[in-house]
Design an enzyme around this catalytic site. Structure first.
Site, PDB file in Angstrom:
ATOM      1  N   ASN A  11       0.862  -1.175   0.000  1.00  0.00           N
ATOM      2  CA  ASN A  11       0.000   0.000   0.000  1.00  0.00           C
ATOM      3  C   ASN A  11       0.905   1.234   0.000  1.00  0.00           C
ATOM      4  OD1 ASN A  11      -1.830   2.040   0.447  1.00  0.00           O
ATOM      5  ND2 ASN A  11      -2.317   1.439   2.555  1.00  0.00           N
ATOM      6  N   LYS A  13       0.089   4.282  -0.357  1.00  0.00           N
ATOM      7  CA  LYS A  13      -0.565   5.488   0.178  1.00  0.00           C
ATOM      8  C   LYS A  13      -0.301   6.675  -0.783  1.00  0.00           C
ATOM      9  CE  LYS A  13      -0.221   3.378   4.637  1.00  0.00           C
ATOM     10  NZ  LYS A  13      -0.179   3.491   6.080  1.00  0.00           N
ATOM     11  N   HIS A  98      -9.620   1.080   4.226  1.00  0.00           N
ATOM     12  CA  HIS A  98      -8.351   1.207   4.953  1.00  0.00           C
ATOM     13  C   HIS A  98      -8.581   2.165   6.136  1.00  0.00           C
ATOM     14  CE1 HIS A  98      -4.330   2.568   5.949  1.00  0.00           C
ATOM     15  NE2 HIS A  98      -3.950   1.380   5.532  1.00  0.00           N
ATOM     16  N   GLU A 100      -7.041   4.599   7.257  1.00  0.00           N
ATOM     17  CA  GLU A 100      -6.883   6.032   6.962  1.00  0.00           C
ATOM     18  C   GLU A 100      -8.124   6.581   6.271  1.00  0.00           C
ATOM     19  OE1 GLU A 100      -3.021   5.684   5.153  1.00  0.00           O
ATOM     20  OE2 GLU A 100      -2.229   5.187   7.130  1.00  0.00           O
ATOM     21  N   GLU A 170      -5.873  -5.024  10.258  1.00  0.00           N
ATOM     22  CA  GLU A 170      -4.851  -4.018  10.527  1.00  0.00           C
ATOM     23  C   GLU A 170      -5.218  -3.254  11.792  1.00  0.00           C
ATOM     24  OE1 GLU A 170      -2.551  -2.792   6.759  1.00  0.00           O
ATOM     25  OE2 GLU A 170      -4.353  -1.588   6.878  1.00  0.00           O
ATOM     26  N   GLY A 176       1.957   2.376  10.842  1.00  0.00           N
ATOM     27  CA  GLY A 176       2.914   3.480  10.740  1.00  0.00           C
ATOM     28  C   GLY A 176       3.528   3.886  12.075  1.00  0.00           C
ATOM     29  N   SER A 213       2.881  -1.969  10.453  1.00  0.00           N
ATOM     30  CA  SER A 213       4.318  -1.963  10.773  1.00  0.00           C
ATOM     31  C   SER A 213       5.012  -3.294  10.484  1.00  0.00           C
ATOM     32  CB  SER A 213       4.553  -1.531  12.222  1.00  0.00           C
ATOM     33  OG  SER A 213       4.162  -0.181  12.402  1.00  0.00           O
TER      34      SER A 213
HETATM   35  P1  PGA Z   1       2.530   0.418   7.628  1.00  0.00           P
HETATM   36  O1  PGA Z   1       1.109   0.616   6.920  1.00  0.00           O
HETATM   37  O2  PGA Z   1       3.106  -0.871   7.094  1.00  0.00           O
HETATM   38  O3  PGA Z   1       3.330   1.625   7.216  1.00  0.00           O
HETATM   39  O4  PGA Z   1       2.281   0.347   9.105  1.00  0.00           O
HETATM   40  C1  PGA Z   1       0.255  -0.477   6.696  1.00  0.00           C
HETATM   41  C2  PGA Z   1      -1.023   0.009   6.066  1.00  0.00           C
HETATM   42  O5  PGA Z   1      -1.466   1.113   6.394  1.00  0.00           O
HETATM   43  O6  PGA Z   1      -1.600  -0.672   5.198  1.00  0.00           O
END
Ligand code: PGA
Length: 266
Positions: A11, A13, A98, A100, A170, A176, A213
């Site tokens: 992903n 982003k 997601h 976000e 998740e 993150g 992460s």
């Molecule tokens: P990250 O993000 O690996 O940077 O924690 C995962 C995601 O948001 O899909």
């Protein structure tokens, strides 16, 4: 060949426009070869879907998807992008819900379910994300939140629709932040999701990826748990070398039955 079917999903982003996506592909392709039973998925920003699909054309193990779509095929939705538009430029998948999108853009469970349904109707694979926030986890509400998020999907999909759905667990507190769930934490929630689906009459085995992460240092231990069918990765998927290394390490993970968990075929 991997020990079981595994999906590694990147992903990106809001990173990598067209030129950066092309440059990534060029390098990445020199670092990886197709492996039986292993699927590599990319979710670039919408503007880069076409270029990345084109660059990955010779690799049937690689699929490209959208990070977000509208449930309507067209109309007065300023800023929206529809499923026919992303499929026209090569998308075969879409992320849905997601965290976000849910927490920064206010997407509701109902909207997530509508997008999932629209993706299935259009014939692309939805990768639907669920997960609890830190406050929900600290308040002992993880199970309740996951069941609610899954419930919205169950309300809009038929039992047969689930054949083409992929889920990602998740935990929002792990995205993150550098904190990731332990392999057993993740396995436990994957079990919970499967039990909930089973209780509601879903007979097919829905693949569930873990995200939050994940990096090349922890991917192999997470994937020792048979309940995980792959990983969804943000930050650690942004460089071609780093992403290829993570995929390589994850592909070598040996499944080990963990205390108290049933083996689930992947
Ligand atoms: P990250 O993000 O690996 O940077 O924690 C995962 C995601 O948001 O899909």
């Amino acid at each position: 060949m991997t020990e079981r079917n595994l999906t590694f999903a990147a992903n990106w982003k809001m990173n990598h426009g067209v030129a950066a996506a092309r440059a990534f592909a060029q390098k990445f392709l020199t670092h990886t070869s197709p492996v039986e039973g292993r699927r590599l998925w990319f979710f670039p920003p919408a503007v880069s879907i076409g270029a990345l699909s084109e660059a990955m054309k010779g690799r049937p193990d690689i699929w490209v998807g959208a990070q977000n779509v509208h449930w309507e095929p067209k109309g007065a939705y300023t800023g929206g992008i529809s499923i026919p538009m992303v499929t026209e430029v090569g998308a075969r998948l879409t992320l849905v819900g997601h965290s976000e999108r849910r927490h920064l853009f206010g997407e509701t469970d109902e909207q997530v379910a509508r997008k999932t349904r629209a993706a299935l109707v259009a014939g692309i694979t939805p990768l639907v994300c669920v997960g609890e926030t830190l406050a929900e986890r600290d308040g002992g509400r993880t199970e309740q939140v996951i069941v609610r998020q899954i419930g919205a999907l169950l309300g809009m999909l038929t039992a047969g629709d689930w054949r083409d759905v992929v889920l990602a667990y998740e935990p929002v507190w792990a995205i993150g932040t550098g904190k990731n769930a332990t392999p057993d934490d993740a396995a436990q929630i994957h079990e919970l999701i499967r039990m909930e689906l089973g209780r509601k009459g879903v007979k097919v085995k829905v693949p569930i990826l873990y995200g939050g992460s994940v990096n090349s240092g922890n991917v192999a231990s997470l994937l020792t748990r048979p309940q995980l069918n792959g990983v969804l990765v943000g930050g650690a998927s942004l460089t071609p070398e780093g992403w290829a290394e993570l995929i390589d390490r994850g592909s070598k993970a040996k499944v080990r039955p963990s205390g108290g968990f049933d083996m689930v075929e992947g």
